[in-house]
Enzyme design. Structure first.
Site, short mmCIF file in Angstrom:
data_model
loop_
_atom_site.label_atom_id
_atom_site.label_comp_id
_atom_site.label_asym_id
_atom_site.label_seq_id
_atom_site.Cartn_x
_atom_site.Cartn_y
_atom_site.Cartn_z
N LYS A 483 3.67 6.32 3.77
CA LYS A 483 4.21 4.95 3.98
C LYS A 483 4.34 3.98 2.82
O LYS A 483 3.63 4.56 1.76
CB LYS A 483 3.42 4.24 4.85
CG LYS A 483 1.91 3.91 4.48
CD LYS A 483 0.99 3.49 5.55
CE LYS A 483 -0.54 3.32 4.89
NZ LYS A 483 -1.50 3.63 5.94
N TYR A 709 1.00 -17.19 -24.60
CA TYR A 709 1.21 -18.30 -24.14
C TYR A 709 0.01 -19.25 -23.73
O TYR A 709 -0.86 -18.68 -23.68
CB TYR A 709 1.79 -18.19 -22.64
CG TYR A 709 3.30 -17.63 -22.45
CD1 TYR A 709 4.14 -18.59 -22.94
CD2 TYR A 709 3.43 -16.63 -21.78
CE1 TYR A 709 5.73 -18.02 -22.87
CE2 TYR A 709 4.93 -16.21 -21.76
CZ TYR A 709 5.83 -16.89 -22.30
OH TYR A 709 7.26 -16.51 -22.36
C1 LIG Z 1 -2.54 4.31 5.86
C2 LIG Z 1 -2.96 5.01 7.10
C3 LIG Z 1 -3.68 6.07 7.01
C4 LIG Z 1 -4.39 6.74 5.66
O1 LIG Z 1 -5.26 5.90 5.00
P1 LIG Z 1 -6.13 6.54 3.76
O2 LIG Z 1 -7.36 5.52 3.91
O3 LIG Z 1 -5.20 6.00 2.76
O4 LIG Z 1 -6.23 7.68 4.23
C5 LIG Z 1 -4.22 6.72 8.05
N1 LIG Z 1 -3.86 6.30 9.35
C6 LIG Z 1 -3.09 5.11 9.42
C7 LIG Z 1 -2.91 4.59 10.98
C8 LIG Z 1 -2.65 4.57 8.57
O5 LIG Z 1 -1.86 3.33 8.33
#
Ligand SMILES: *Cc1c(COP(=O)(O)O)cnc(C)c1O
Length: 814
Positions: A483, A709
């Site tokens: 994702k 800045y």
């Molecule tokens: C992002 C996600 C993961 C992975 O989590 P990590 O801590 O990066 O391993 C697993 N399950 C769901 C539902 C997620 O959204």
């Protein structure tokens, strides 16, 4: 090698079904990277993790007509089968037999580090004097060593092979196949993997390689290694090298002082050698090479000459996005037939129908005509749309190449060529000998050049996945969470690599992320976690699988299925709420859920939930409670429906801390990148991302002058300030400015001073001498991603996903 099918069956005691007079010159074991089918057999390798027999069909579809397998499948026509008891042992038997057919000098190299470099350097030093065969890349395992040995032919006078082990009792097997005359032990670190009881255990296993060696050349700095070898092999010729002066070969002077040459004591003799790069690993590898060359009888001036011409061993293939939507694969370190084969295998992984080859003269070719005939035959099998040849030799044989062929005498001519400048939507493979500087073609074709890049090492991702897999049962499936543009690392590039390595599932947040993957040829099942209601159409059109977390989503999605006239039961995933209090069905909703699912045209592929605190020791109880609820509710759900869905709840730290509850699948995310909250696991992981840039300018700022800045930094004394071209628009939060954060130059950390600007920031070098154009690490090892996240007062996840899209992503494969 060149055997008939009958010979192969006889040598290995296997059963032959079919034609006994077919010639077999190559053995391929990966149907995806098959690059040549002539005289090639496909070996279906079965391991505890995977069965190669699944790919027999695809190998046959590509034109293979000899299959070596543990099982016979009668459904194929005109295939010759060699039925073996054990696929890996088969390979080892044939390799052992093959080696025995030749009288060649052999060098076997083992150790924890440096094997490949030493092998390549020995090869570079010796191939002019001996017709030499070596392991391709770092092929050194139970599989890699036998495959390397099969490359030996009657022309060869010398074989240099790497031997690597990862488990107990493996060396005995490898030594039995390949007992080297000269044994080389490069370096053994004090760390040992969990497959060995202790460092001692590891050393005992490694030095078994030398049981039948006449000479052992070994790094004698490690106490245990030194004692064990000198005791166990006291009757052999032993040559120890290293930094300690108890070794037969050691350094006499202060090698860190660059103004001096390195003085070497070799037994009674003393001489100096040129070494430019002065780090311990390089010096130790050089000592090793010198010891071997001495053993081959070269005199000191010859050795110095050979050391002077050593080239750095760059073994990675680089893929970068090119202009006009081309993909450039740059593999221009060395050019020989082996590396050409490897490159062809590699580009097959990309599944791109339109391919172009840019190829130069092979510099070391002795029998040029024959060599180029082989090159052309192999090339013709790859079906390139066009081939660009550079050099005076290869261009003479233009007629051998089937594709549309263009010839040039040098690289500059090619760059000016109109056809090169019209290539669009192609994979372009660059394969050139060093002296042709084919890198220039890469720079020319590369999409916008930026000094600031996010480099992603795909092999490290695979390594990290395997570290996590080792904590699981072999049958447990794995979903990779890709994702948010794969946590900021890239879109389809990561997914494609994971697909290639048989990941079971991919997980994305939104439908359009999944659509992107599908459009780029990803066929692995994809779960969409936030199926927004406007996206149901494309979810169905692109065969994506929605997460269903509420009755509202379930009903709307079902309506869409009906509306689109979907006939088959559509795959969905049910999310249960177990304590995160974000999305999902609760216990009291289950009976209604069962009723609805049973009345709808959907197939529940999986039931899952998400842990809120799997990385938090303090919340162990809570996590266990979540798992308990999940177990109960998912079982209740399964009882009520007609499907056999799989179950999953563990994310990365869940895999590490709660592997007892792996159910049928796990979902890995941040662990792929190399991040872990668990110190032991963290040590085993490799950092897969490097965010780096270069120094734009260095200026002296005098005491009292200000930087940036609002004059937030004022020099307390005269100092050197470097400006680097990254800023908050690249995803560096402003709060790392004003000494809150650091960047690395040659492993030294320097504070970010003044306010971070949109596209730039300034760092205080003090009196450290750096150069303009020099590399600056924003994070990788020093500082690490986790350290950088702490400067930003956040977590690694946010750092990665904040890096803006304008930062170019580069993908590396070793
Ligand atoms: C992002 C996600 C993961 C992975 O989590 P990590 O801590 O990066 O391993 C697993 N399950 C769901 C539902 C997620 O959204």
């Amino acid at each position: 090698m060149n055997y008939t099918t009958r010979q192969i069956a006889e040598i290995t005691g296997s059963q032959l079904i079919g034609d006994e007079n077919l010639h077999l010159k190559n053995i391929a074991y990966d149907s995806r990277t098959l690059f040549s089918v002539n005289d090639t057999a496909f070996l279906a390798i079965n391991t505890s993790k995977n069965s190669g027999e699944k790919y027999i069909q695809s190998a046959i579809e590509k034109g293979i007509d000899i299959i070596i397998s543990e099982h016979y499948y009668s459904d194929y026509k005109n295939i010759t089968w060699i039925i073996v008891d054990n696929s890996i042992q088969f390979l080892q038997k044939i390799a052992k037999y093959h080696l025995k057919q030749f009288y060649l000098k052999t060098v076997g190299i083992t150790g924890s580090n440096g094997k490949t470099i030493v092998k390549e350097w020995l090869y570079q030093s010796l191939f002019h004097d001996y017709a030499t065969v070596k392991s391709p890349k770092s092929f050194n395992s139970q599989l890699g060593l036998p495959l390397s040995l099969l490359e030996i032919n009657k022309k060869h006078q010398l074989g240099i092979f790497e031997v690597g082990i990862s488990k107990h009792a493996e060396m005995k097997i490898l030594e039995d196949i390949f007992p080297p005359q000269i044994g080389v032990l490069t370096h053994i670190g004090s760390a040992h993997s969990s497959n060995f009881d202790s460092a001692e255990d590891l050393i005992d296993e490694k030095i078994r390689l030398f049981e039948n060696s006449e000479t052992i050349i070994f790094n004698g700095d490690n106490e245990l290694v030194y004692n064990k070898i000198t005791e166990r092999y006291s009757s052999k010729k032993l040559i120890s090298f290293g930094f300690k002066n108890r070794n037969k070969v050691f350094i006499k002077n202060d090698w860190k002082n660059r103004s001096q040459e390195v003085f070497i004591q070799y037994f009674e003799e003393e001489f100096s050698v040129p070494v430019n790069q002065r780090d311990e690993a390089t010096i130790s590898n050089v000592l090793c090479v010198i010891s071997v060359l001495k053993e081959f009888g070269f005199d000191n001036s010859k050795i110095v000459e050979k050391l002077n011409s050593l080239k750095s061993v760059e073994m990675r293939l680089e893929s970068v996005n090119g202009i006009r939507n081309n993909l450039i694969i740059n593999d221009s370190f060395n050019l020989d037939l082996d590396s050409l084969k490897i490159a062809f295998q590699h580009i097959n992984e990309y599944n791109k129908p339109n391919k172009v080859l840019i190829l130069t003269d092979f510099v070391e070719g002795k029998n040029a005509d024959q060599l180029y005939q082989e090159v052309a035959a192999l090339t013709n099998e790859q079906h390139f749309k066009s081939v660009f040849l550079i050099g005076n030799e290869i261009t003479k044989l233009e007629r051998l190449f089937d594709a549309k062929t263009f010839t040039f005498s040098n690289t500059a001519e090619l760059i000016d060529n109109v056809y090169l400048n019209q290539i669009e939507n192609h994979l372009i493979l660059l394969k050139g000998a060093r002296k042709f500087e084919i890198d220039k073609v890469k720079s020319y074709l590369e999409l916008q050049k930026h000094d600031t890049v996010l480099e992603v090492n795909l092999n490290s991702i695979l390594h990290n996945i395997n570290v996590h897999k080792a904590l699981l049962k072999p049958e447990t499936k794995m979903m990779a969470m890709v994702k948010a543009y794969s946590y900021g690392l890239g879109g389809y590039e990561i997914a494609e690599f994971l697909q290639h390595h048989h990941i079971d599932y991919l997980g994305v947040a939104y439908a359009d992320e999944g659509v992107d993957l599908r459009k780029n040829g990803i066929t692995t099942p994809i779960m969409v976690m936030n199926p927004e209601q406007h996206s149901y159409n494309i979810i169905i059109d692109y065969n994506l699988e929605p997460e269903i977390y509420s009755f509202r989503v379930l009903e709307l999605f079902n309506e869409k299925l009906i509306q689109k006239g979907i006939q088959h039961r559509y795959p969905i995933h049910i999310k249960l709420e177990t304590g995160m209090h974000r999305l999902g069905f609760k216990k009291d909703e289950l009976s209604m859920l069962i009723e609805k699912l049973n009345s709808m045209n959907v197939k529940v592929k999986s039931i899952f939930s998400h842990l809120s605190s799997s990385d938090d020791d303090q919340e162990k109880e809570y996590t266990l409670a979540q798992i308990h609820i999940f177990n109960e509710n998912s079982l209740a759900l399964i009882q009520g429906i007609n499907d056999q869905p799989i179950r999953h709840i563990l994310n990365t730290s869940g895999i590490v801390n709660f592997s007892d509850y792996q159910f049928d699948m796990v979902r890995i995310g941040i662990g792929m990148v190399g991040v872990s909250a668990h110190p032991e696991i963290k040590k085993q992981l490799k950092s897969a991302v490097t965010f780096k840039t270069v120094i734009s300018q260095i200026s002296t700022v005098n005491k009292g002058e200000s930087v940036g800045y609002n004059r937030k930094f004022k020099a307390l004394e005269n100092t050197n300030i470097a400006t680097i071209p990254v800023g908050y628009a690249d995803g560096i939060p402003r709060l790392v400015g004003n000494n809150a954060g650091f960047v690395g130059i040659r492993k030294n950390l320097f504070p970010i001073v003044g306010n971070v600007c949109m596209d730039m920031m300034m760092i205080d070098l003090g009196d450290f001498v750096a150069k303009e154009g020099e590399e600056v690490i924003i994070f990788n090892s020093s500082p690490s991603l986790e350290e950088f996240a702490s400067y930003c007062k956040t977590i690694s996840y946010e750092v990665l996903t904040s890096i803006s899209r304008r930062v170019k992503r580069i993908y590396i494969k070793d």
